[in-house]
Design a protein around this motif. Structure first.
Motif, PDB file in Angstrom:
ATOM      1  N   LEU B 155      37.829 -24.404   9.701  1.00  0.00           N
ATOM      2  CA  LEU B 155      38.667 -24.280  10.908  1.00  0.00           C
ATOM      3  C   LEU B 155      39.527 -25.529  11.092  1.00  0.00           C
ATOM      4  CD1 LEU B 155      39.305 -22.734  13.631  1.00  0.00           C
ATOM      5  CD2 LEU B 155      37.578 -24.237  14.654  1.00  0.00           C
ATOM      6  N   ALA B 156      38.893 -26.697  10.916  1.00  0.00           N
ATOM      7  CA  ALA B 156      39.636 -27.945  11.099  1.00  0.00           C
ATOM      8  C   ALA B 156      40.758 -28.053  10.083  1.00  0.00           C
ATOM      9  CB  ALA B 156      38.688 -29.133  10.966  1.00  0.00           C
ATOM     10  N   ALA B 157      40.484 -27.660   8.838  1.00  0.00           N
ATOM     11  CA  ALA B 157      41.510 -27.739   7.794  1.00  0.00           C
ATOM     12  C   ALA B 157      42.646 -26.759   8.095  1.00  0.00           C
ATOM     13  CB  ALA B 157      40.892 -27.459   6.432  1.00  0.00           C
ATOM     14  N   PHE B 158      42.320 -25.613   8.679  1.00  0.00           N
ATOM     15  CA  PHE B 158      43.376 -24.687   9.116  1.00  0.00           C
ATOM     16  C   PHE B 158      44.277 -25.388  10.134  1.00  0.00           C
ATOM     17  CE2 PHE B 158      45.172 -21.655  12.084  1.00  0.00           C
ATOM     18  CZ  PHE B 158      45.667 -20.646  11.273  1.00  0.00           C
ATOM     19  N   THR B 159      43.625 -26.063  11.080  1.00  0.00           N
ATOM     20  CA  THR B 159      44.387 -26.781  12.109  1.00  0.00           C
ATOM     21  C   THR B 159      45.289 -27.853  11.480  1.00  0.00           C
ATOM     22  OG1 THR B 159      42.733 -26.368  13.786  1.00  0.00           O
ATOM     23  CG2 THR B 159      44.144 -28.280  14.125  1.00  0.00           C
ATOM     24  N   PHE B 160      44.725 -28.659  10.567  1.00  0.00           N
ATOM     25  CA  PHE B 160      45.541 -29.707   9.935  1.00  0.00           C
ATOM     26  C   PHE B 160      46.648 -29.095   9.070  1.00  0.00           C
ATOM     27  CE2 PHE B 160      41.563 -32.209  10.661  1.00  0.00           C
ATOM     28  CZ  PHE B 160      42.121 -33.058  11.596  1.00  0.00           C
ATOM     29  N   GLY B 161      46.345 -27.967   8.416  1.00  0.00           N
ATOM     30  CA  GLY B 161      47.362 -27.282   7.632  1.00  0.00           C
ATOM     31  C   GLY B 161      48.488 -26.771   8.518  1.00  0.00           C
ATOM     32  N   ALA B 162      48.128 -26.164   9.648  1.00  0.00           N
ATOM     33  CA  ALA B 162      49.138 -25.622  10.560  1.00  0.00           C
ATOM     34  C   ALA B 162      49.980 -26.752  11.154  1.00  0.00           C
ATOM     35  CB  ALA B 162      48.471 -24.803  11.659  1.00  0.00           C
ATOM     36  N   LEU B 163      49.337 -27.866  11.501  1.00  0.00           N
ATOM     37  CA  LEU B 163      50.084 -29.019  12.019  1.00  0.00           C
ATOM     38  C   LEU B 163      51.067 -29.524  10.957  1.00  0.00           C
ATOM     39  CD1 LEU B 163      47.213 -30.968  13.835  1.00  0.00           C
ATOM     40  CD2 LEU B 163      49.268 -30.046  14.931  1.00  0.00           C
ATOM     41  N   PRO B 230      24.579 -31.086  16.878  1.00  0.00           N
ATOM     42  CA  PRO B 230      25.602 -31.751  17.694  1.00  0.00           C
ATOM     43  C   PRO B 230      25.414 -31.397  19.168  1.00  0.00           C
ATOM     44  CG  PRO B 230      26.552 -29.921  16.443  1.00  0.00           C
ATOM     45  CD  PRO B 230      25.125 -30.046  16.022  1.00  0.00           C
ATOM     46  N   ASP B 231      25.569 -32.386  20.071  1.00  0.00           N
ATOM     47  CA  ASP B 231      25.551 -31.980  21.475  1.00  0.00           C
ATOM     48  C   ASP B 231      26.975 -31.722  21.942  1.00  0.00           C
ATOM     49  OD1 ASP B 231      23.988 -34.794  21.098  1.00  0.00           O
ATOM     50  OD2 ASP B 231      25.963 -35.070  22.049  1.00  0.00           O
ATOM     51  N   ALA B 232      27.100 -30.800  22.866  1.00  0.00           N
ATOM     52  CA  ALA B 232      28.403 -30.416  23.425  1.00  0.00           C
ATOM     53  C   ALA B 232      29.393 -30.041  22.329  1.00  0.00           C
ATOM     54  CB  ALA B 232      28.959 -31.539  24.297  1.00  0.00           C
ATOM     55  N   TRP B 233      28.936 -29.187  21.389  1.00  0.00           N
ATOM     56  CA  TRP B 233      29.842 -28.812  20.288  1.00  0.00           C
ATOM     57  C   TRP B 233      30.991 -27.919  20.755  1.00  0.00           C
ATOM     58  CZ3 TRP B 233      29.990 -23.558  19.331  1.00  0.00           C
ATOM     59  CH2 TRP B 233      28.939 -22.806  19.862  1.00  0.00           C
ATOM     60  N   LEU B 234      30.744 -27.183  21.846  1.00  0.00           N
ATOM     61  CA  LEU B 234      31.752 -26.198  22.261  1.00  0.00           C
ATOM     62  C   LEU B 234      33.090 -26.825  22.673  1.00  0.00           C
ATOM     63  CD1 LEU B 234      31.807 -23.136  22.286  1.00  0.00           C
ATOM     64  CD2 LEU B 234      31.260 -23.207  24.722  1.00  0.00           C
ATOM     65  N   PRO B 235      33.078 -27.863  23.540  1.00  0.00           N
ATOM     66  CA  PRO B 235      34.366 -28.483  23.880  1.00  0.00           C
ATOM     67  C   PRO B 235      35.080 -29.052  22.656  1.00  0.00           C
ATOM     68  CG  PRO B 235      32.600 -29.362  25.267  1.00  0.00           C
ATOM     69  CD  PRO B 235      31.964 -28.451  24.295  1.00  0.00           C
ATOM     70  N   HIS B 236      34.317 -29.636  21.735  1.00  0.00           N
ATOM     71  CA  HIS B 236      34.950 -30.174  20.518  1.00  0.00           C
ATOM     72  C   HIS B 236      35.616 -29.060  19.724  1.00  0.00           C
ATOM     73  CE1 HIS B 236      33.236 -34.014  21.343  1.00  0.00           C
ATOM     74  NE2 HIS B 236      31.980 -33.602  21.214  1.00  0.00           N
ATOM     75  N   LEU B 237      34.882 -27.960  19.571  1.00  0.00           N
ATOM     76  CA  LEU B 237      35.425 -26.810  18.845  1.00  0.00           C
ATOM     77  C   LEU B 237      36.674 -26.272  19.549  1.00  0.00           C
ATOM     78  CD1 LEU B 237      34.277 -25.594  16.266  1.00  0.00           C
ATOM     79  CD2 LEU B 237      33.307 -23.741  17.633  1.00  0.00           C
ATOM     80  N   ALA B 238      36.625 -26.296  20.880  1.00  0.00           N
ATOM     81  CA  ALA B 238      37.767 -25.796  21.655  1.00  0.00           C
ATOM     82  C   ALA B 238      39.010 -26.632  21.389  1.00  0.00           C
ATOM     83  CB  ALA B 238      37.429 -25.789  23.144  1.00  0.00           C
ATOM     84  N   VAL B 239      38.853 -27.967  21.306  1.00  0.00           N
ATOM     85  CA  VAL B 239      40.014 -28.821  21.035  1.00  0.00           C
ATOM     86  C   VAL B 239      40.605 -28.506  19.666  1.00  0.00           C
ATOM     87  CG1 VAL B 239      40.776 -31.197  20.669  1.00  0.00           C
ATOM     88  CG2 VAL B 239      39.191 -30.671  22.533  1.00  0.00           C
ATOM     89  N   ILE B 240      39.713 -28.393  18.660  1.00  0.00           N
ATOM     90  CA  ILE B 240      40.194 -28.104  17.294  1.00  0.00           C
ATOM     91  C   ILE B 240      40.927 -26.762  17.271  1.00  0.00           C
ATOM     92  CG2 ILE B 240      39.494 -27.765  14.893  1.00  0.00           C
ATOM     93  CD1 ILE B 240      36.887 -29.336  15.656  1.00  0.00           C
TER      94      ILE B 240
END
Lengths: 327, 261
Positions: B155-163, B230-240
């Protein structure tokens, strides 16, 4: 202006009549009404109307910047339409772009072959873009490569192909989906005469299959050679549209005399008949006339030789679009 | 806005054909490509891990080599996806006219741009997997939870690719990409907790780092690789995810404006 039977006439009653589920063949392969496109407020295509019948070979002819390619791109869904209606195979554009391009073969003006692949890989990859694969497509690829004489180049890299071979491969690739309409944007620009004739022969062979063919060109010979009907387009408007022979019959005197020499202008001023037209191109004069012999005799009596030929499409083109340079 | 095309892209499953085309080309160049994917991050891992490791000792209760392994995985996925979305995608768009060729088929620009982002994500994932394998062989990975890091990295690599595709849409030459590397990629690499904990930095720098996606990727991936949840993974995932969605919409819109005018 041409008394044109093919354009404009049925425009209004076709508005809104499209129904995708309607059975039976479309009346027109391509139908364009009042097409308009402007860049930065400047109209590039300015009210074009066209009806192209199924099975017709149609040419769009015009100087550089006349609006040929822009018209074509709007037809293909590759340029947003600013005004007017376009229907291809009965489907409205650009809404129908996916469905339309599935049934279209496109040979773009600039080479878009994939340099990372060999000839055969280019064919396979392109087929995959249409969702086509498997033994039927393999057989089709073999047949198409045979047809364009590239069978012995199957494993060759694209950069090892000549310009003519690349064009033929682009044509073969465009036929991979057995298209109903083939669209070619200046298909032979930059080719040598041999390669050009070779490509023409291959395009003529398409007639048997009943496809509709639309091409843009600025080679008159190409248009005359291939097209049933030609639209001459300039400044974004169609200024004439008819069969090549009829365009010549209607728009130009049948004969052209070429007269050279520094004083040819003065000479012609005296000798030109009332219905003759003379036009200077560089240091020679072209005389358009219905009665070439009279003038020719007069010139001969003055010791000047002139060359006589029949008027052709190029003369029509130059008459309608003017002789000045376009960049 | 060009024409009346909807702003939100609507890619179809046909995008797979474009993705597959890139895969086939990659397979032809697999040796140099893998060397780049693999060699450089492993060198970083070993050089920093051994070199600094003895000086730094333990960090956040783990060996430095363990700490940095999860950082290198994330930064490597970021670099790989960014390179693919810039240099390679730009070549296909502007130099080879590959996309124009595709647009003569039933593929739409939405399909193509989406496929390029997924392809960049794929390459980011491939690089992450190779490093993960090496890291496990070196005993730097705690348990099977590390496998859960892979979808996050994809998912993160998709984000960096799209950016990166947004930058490609604006680029007039390859030189333009240096701006993005200097102003975005390098700061993310240095400030997101790849080489040292984010908490070592002044508050405002931490804030800056958390405004960018890479720090959030690390907040999820590092625990997973070091045997924790990981704690609080959801907000981090939301940002990505938000960065990814925003970037793919913007990239498609900009590339449409550039190519289909």
């Amino acid at each position: 202006m041409a008394p044109d039977r093919d354009i404009g006439g049925t425009a209004t009653n076709r508005y809104g009549m499209h129904s995708p589920s309607a059975p039976g063949p479309a009346v027109s392969a391509i139908s364009i009404q009042q097409l308009y496109k402007a860049y930065d407020g400047l109209a590039v295509v300015d009210g074009v109307d066209l009806e192209i019948a199924p099975g017709e070979f149609f040419g769009l002819l015009g100087p550089n910047g006349a609006g040929k390619t822009t018209t074509l791109r709007m037809l293909l869904g590759m340029t947003p339409i600013d005004g007017g209606q376009v229907e291809v195979l009965g489907l409205p554009m650009p809404e129908g772009e996916r469905a339309v391009r599935e049934r279209l073969g496109i040979v773009p003006q600039f080479d878009t072959l994939d340099p990372d692949f060999t000839v055969i890989e280019n064919m396979r990859t392109y087929a995959a873009y249409f969702g086509l694969s498997g033994p039927t497509v393999e057989a089709r690829i073999d047949r198409l490569l045979e047809q364009v004489n590239l069978n012995d180049k199957r494993g060759a890299r694209i950069d090892a192909l000549s310009g003519g071979m690349k064009r033929r491969l682009t044509l073969a690739r465009a036929l991979i989906n057995e298209p109903e309409v083939v669209v070619l944007d200046e298909p032979t620009t930059g080719l040598d005469p041999q390669a050009r004739h070779h490509l023409w022969r291959q395009l003529r062979q398409l007639r048997a299959s009943g496809v509709t063919l639309v091409l843009t060109t600025h080679y008159m010979e190409e248009a005359e050679e291939l097209c049933d009907r030609i639209a001459i387009i300039d400044h974004g408007r169609i200024i004439a549209c008819d069969a090549p022979s009829r365009l010549i019959a209607e728009h130009i005197e049948p004969w052209v005399l070429t007269v050279g020499g520094a004083d040819a202008g003065q000479l012609l001023e005296r000798e030109l008949g009332p219905k003759d037209r003379a036009h200077q191109v560089a240091d020679t004069w072209l005389v358009y006339t219905a009665e070439p012999e009279r003038l020719r005799e007069r010139l001969r009596a003055l010791g000047r030789e002139s060359t006589l030929r029949e008027a052709d499409l190029e003369d029509v083109f130059l008459k309608l679009t003017g002789h000045e340079l376009r960049d | 806005m060009p024409g009346d095309h909807p702003v939100l892209p609507r890619p179809s499953l046909r995008f797979v054909a474009v993705w597959r085309r890139n895969l086939l080309v990659w397979r032809k160049l697999i040796v140099p490509s893998m060397l780049g994917n693999f060699g450089e991050p492993i060198l970083y891992l070993l050089a920093f891990g051994y070199g600094f490791g003895s000086l730094v000792g333990d960090l956040d209760g783990m060996r430095y080599m363990v700490f940095i392994a999860s950082g290198i995985i994330c930064s490597s996925a970021m670099f790989t996806a960014s390179f693919e979305g810039m240099y390679s995608a730009y070549t296909r768009m502007a130099e080879q006219n590959t996309w124009l060729g595709m647009l003569a088929t039933p593929l739409t620009l939405d399909d193509i741009v989406f496929a390029e982002a997924v392809w960049a994500a794929t390459k980011g994932l491939i690089s992450a997997i190779t490093i993960l394998v090496v890291a496990s062989l070196l005993g730097l990975v705690s348990d099977a939870r590390a496998l859960l890091a892979l979808p996050v990295i994809f998912l993160a690599a998709f984000t960096f690719g799209a950016l990166a595709l947004v930058i490609t849409a604006l680029a007039r030459s390859y030189d333009f990409f240096l701006y993005y590397f200097t102003l975005a990629v390098t700061p993310m690499l240095l400030l997101s907790g790849v080489f040292f904990p984010l908490t070592e930095l002044p508050g405002w720098v931490q804030g800056l780092a958390l405004a960018l996606p890479l720090a959030h990727v690390l907040e999820i991936v590092r625990p997973l690789m070091t045997g924790a949840w990981p704690d609080a993974w959801l907000p981090h995932l939301a940002v990505i995810t938000a960065y990814g969605l925003g970037a793919i919409v913007l990239a498609t819109w900009l590339i449409r404006r550039r190519l289909l005018r």
